[in-house]
Design an enzyme around this catalytic site. Structure first.
Site, PDB file in Angstrom:
ATOM      1  CG  HIS A 138      46.853  49.712  45.446  1.00 39.92           C
ATOM      2  ND1 HIS A 138      48.193  49.650  45.199  1.00 39.92           N
ATOM      3  CD2 HIS A 138      46.640  49.027  46.603  1.00 39.92           C
ATOM      4  CE1 HIS A 138      48.775  48.939  46.158  1.00 39.92           C
ATOM      5  NE2 HIS A 138      47.841  48.556  47.027  1.00 39.92           N
ATOM      6  CD  GLU A 140      50.950  46.535  42.290  1.00 33.26           C
ATOM      7  OE1 GLU A 140      50.918  46.151  43.466  1.00 33.26           O
ATOM      8  OE2 GLU A 140      50.759  45.770  41.317  1.00 33.26           O
ATOM      9  CB  SER A 234      45.245  45.872  48.035  1.00 33.67           C
ATOM     10  OG  SER A 234      44.938  45.048  46.996  1.00 33.67           O
TER      11      SER A 234
END
Ligand code: SF4
Length: 657
Positions: A138, A140, A234
């Site tokens: 991901h 992030e 997500s």
């Protein structure tokens, strides 16, 4: 069909901020070409719309080329999405921006994500290990890892943590903002097992946490759950998993087209949506449902789905965390509710953790709603004030006794807080004597009555004295109604005079005369009792009119003659103490307060000239009680009787030998 839409469904403030900012940039022509670095949000509808309005989605590798193209007649603005980017790319953008005034950067990284960047950058030493609980691919998480100056590792479960060797490592643990709360808690436990000094930062976004909690609650009450959101999102996937754990018939859909036909046995449906799902999709689903299932609550649902939280609204919420300085509240909305300490309590000594616990429902007023930081500042006090002032005003009418805590000593009186309302109590009504210390009242809980109310100004005046006076009066009436001769009281000696002791029986004094204090003759009451001593007394007589009570203290059980006769009889042997010698005999104390006479003829077997030849004062001897004069309280003792008995016994033993 009953449909319930989660209040927290849809854009979180971080996503909303990024989307709104990008639309604003597109509207203002001076920003030039708007280039979004990666997908702004995980929602294809919004991405398509942004592209239709002229936004371009670009990749990291496009940045140098974009920098070269940025000119005064063709400015370029790069938008950083809510998930954030890596430190390397961020630094590169800033460097280009510093060199080229036509190259702009709009950082829409969510403040919650930025906070994790700061933790990774500032809390990790070079030899530490940064553990990130999240999805390793991901953006992030990739971004977070890039900020750490040390080794970083991504774990996806508590089991993953258990496989890491944390021994001898300084661990810094953070979580991706959108992770599942229950697994995050397990990860923390696992890290603590392997590393006792781990630095753990609770970085799950409270918006996500609240959304998950609400989804779980809602899923537990319905037959079917619909989770709206993009497949790449997500937090939508987490939401889906959370709901499915509780409601087996949970479906995830990007929009109405992804919702399967609804079986006939579904009567209650719940709808929630991920943080990247725009309100328009939620509203579209509600509208379509309303066309399929007529009537019911759809109109209201539609109206509610447009509602936003505004300053001044009275809201209900559930406490999600209690800290000494604030409460966090799940408002089932897109913002987190925070009640600062001062908006909960009036008194600085109040312990919030003793009053509130996670799961408590509260009502509060929104005093500030910020879309920038996603927080609604709430006030329990202000919500309660209006209702409570009505209760206070009613107490003035009914004469109800209220209870409150003295929080302030002010000029002319004290301030008491009661039901979050300040009540002024003038000095003369405080119950403290004119020369007394009003400061001693601070922090105390007091009982008072409202004696004046100003509804327009919302002010109330109370009196502690009125309550004390009424209670004292009632106490006196009860005392005089129940007093009777012989009744026993426990009191405190208040003062002594030459003729007796005054005893406080609980606000009412009685007097024990000196002759009633002791069975023996005393010169002064102080010989027997002292001020402050607790005494068990009984009523000898009383006068209701004159308010006088005569008390007795000495009782038959403490009468020395009673003690003597209960212990001894004629022919008993007692250990006695010689107290005085006379020509005709000796006086000896048998028990305190009872002396007996040993006549000179009873002191020895042989004749003696005077008692002092055999005895002396203070000597202790065994003596036989040979006579008791009940009427005159006189006792005759004999030492000789014991001596003769002893001699006779000796003689018998000799003959036997
Ligand atoms: S889910 Fe939370 S962390 Fe993520 S963008 Fe929204 S507010 Fe920010």
């Amino acid at each position: 069909m009953k449909v319930t839409v989660a209040g927290s469904a849809g854009f979180c403030f971080g996503v909303k901020r990024a989307v709104d900012t990008t639309y604003k940039l597109l509207d203002a022509k001076e920003n030039g070409q708007i280039c979004i670095l990666g997908h702004l949000i995980h929602n294809p509808h919004i991405l398509r719309d942004l592209e239709n309005r002229g936004a371009m989605t670009v990749k990291e590798e496009d940045i140098p080329c974009l920098a070269e193209k940025a000119r005064p007649d063709h400015p370029i603005t790069v938008v950083i999405r809510a998930h954030g980017i890596t430190k390397k790319v961020h630094d590169m953008l800033l460097e280009i921006k510093g060199k080229n005034p036509d190259f702009h950067v709009q950082d829409c990284t969510c403040p919650f994500v930025k906070k994790i960047h700061r933790i990774a950058e500032n809390e990790c030493g070079e030899s530490d290990l940064l553990l990130v609980f999240g999805n390793p691919t991901h953006p992030e998480v990739v971004g977070i890892c890039s900020y750490a100056p040390c080794e970083s590792r991504v774990v996806t479960s508590a089991e993953d943590v258990s496989l890491c060797n944390l021994h001898n490592k300084n661990v810094v643990l953070v979580s991706q903002t959108t992770q599942k709360l229950s697994e995050w808690q397990k990860c923390q436990e696992e890290v603590k097992k392997g590393c006792t000094n781990a630095k753990i930062f609770d970085t799950i976004c409270s918006v996500t946490e609240n959304r998950q909690n609400e989804a779980r609650r809602l899923a537990g009450t319905v037959d079917m759950m619909i989770v709206l959101g993009g497949e790449e999102s997500s937090n939508t996937k987490q939401l889906y998993r959370t709901a499915k754990e509780v409601c087996p018939f949970t479906v995830m859909a990007e929009d109405m087209s992804g919702i399967p036909p609804i079986p006939d046995n579904i009567f209650k449906m719940g709808i929630t949506a991920g943080a990247s799902t725009p309100d328009s999709i939620i509203q579209e689903v509600i509208k379509t449902m309303s066309e399929i299932y007529e009537g019911e609550n759809f109109a209201q649902l539609l109206e509610d789905s447009f509602k936003t939280l505004n300053t001044g609204d009275i809201v209900k919420g559930v406490v999600t965390s209690v800290a000494p300085n604030e409460l966090k509240v799940d408002l089932s909305a897109k913002v987190t509710g925070i009640v600062p300490y001062d908006e909960v309590a009036d008194d600085s000594s109040t312990d919030l953790t003793a009053i509130y616990k996670v799961g408590d429902e509260i009502e509060a007023k929104a005093i500030r709603v910020s879309d920038v930081d996603g927080v609604a500042t709430l006030s329990i006090k202000q919500a309660a004030r209006v209702t409570n002032f009505k209760k206070i005003a009613a107490a003035a009418e009914t004469g109800e006794i209220l209870e409150g805590k003295v929080i302030d000593i002010v000029k002319g009186g004290v301030v008491v807080t009661c039901m979050f309302t300040r009540v002024f109590i003038p000095a003369g009504q405080s119950g403290v004597a004119r020369d007394g210390d009003m400061g001693a009242l601070k922090g105390k809980t007091v009982r008072f009555k409202i004696i004046d109310v100003n509804n327009e100004r919302g002010r109330a005046v109370g009196s502690i004295r009125v309550v004390e006076r009424e209670e004292r009066k009632a106490q006196l009436e009860e005392f005089w109604a129940n007093i009777e001769e012989g009744k026993q009281y426990t009191g405190t000696v208040k003062s002594l005079t030459s003729y007796g002791a005054f005893v406080d029986l609980g606000g009412i004094d009685g007097m024990v005369h000196a002759s009633e204090l002791s069975w023996t003759r005393i010169k002064n009451p102080a010989e027997v009792v002292s001020v402050g001593e607790t005494l068990n007394v009984f009523v000898k007589s009383f006068d209701r009119e004159k308010k006088r009570i005569s008390l007795g203290y000495k009782t038959e059980e403490t009468n020395p003659w009673t003690i003597f006769t209960n212990t001894y009889a004629v022919d008993s042997v007692a250990k006695v103490k010689i107290v005085s010698l006379m020509p005709f005999g000796a006086f000896a104390q048998i028990v305190p307060g009872v002396d007996g006479l040993i006549h000179i003829s009873q002191i020895a077997v042989k004749k003696i000239a005077k008692p002092a030849d055999v005895l002396e004062v203070g000597q202790e001897v065994d003596a036989k009680i040979i006579g008791i004069d009940e009427e005159n309280h006189k006792v005759s003792l004999s030492i000789r009787a014991l001596l003769e008995t002893a001699e006779a016994a000796e003689a018998t033993e000799e003959i036997a030998e």
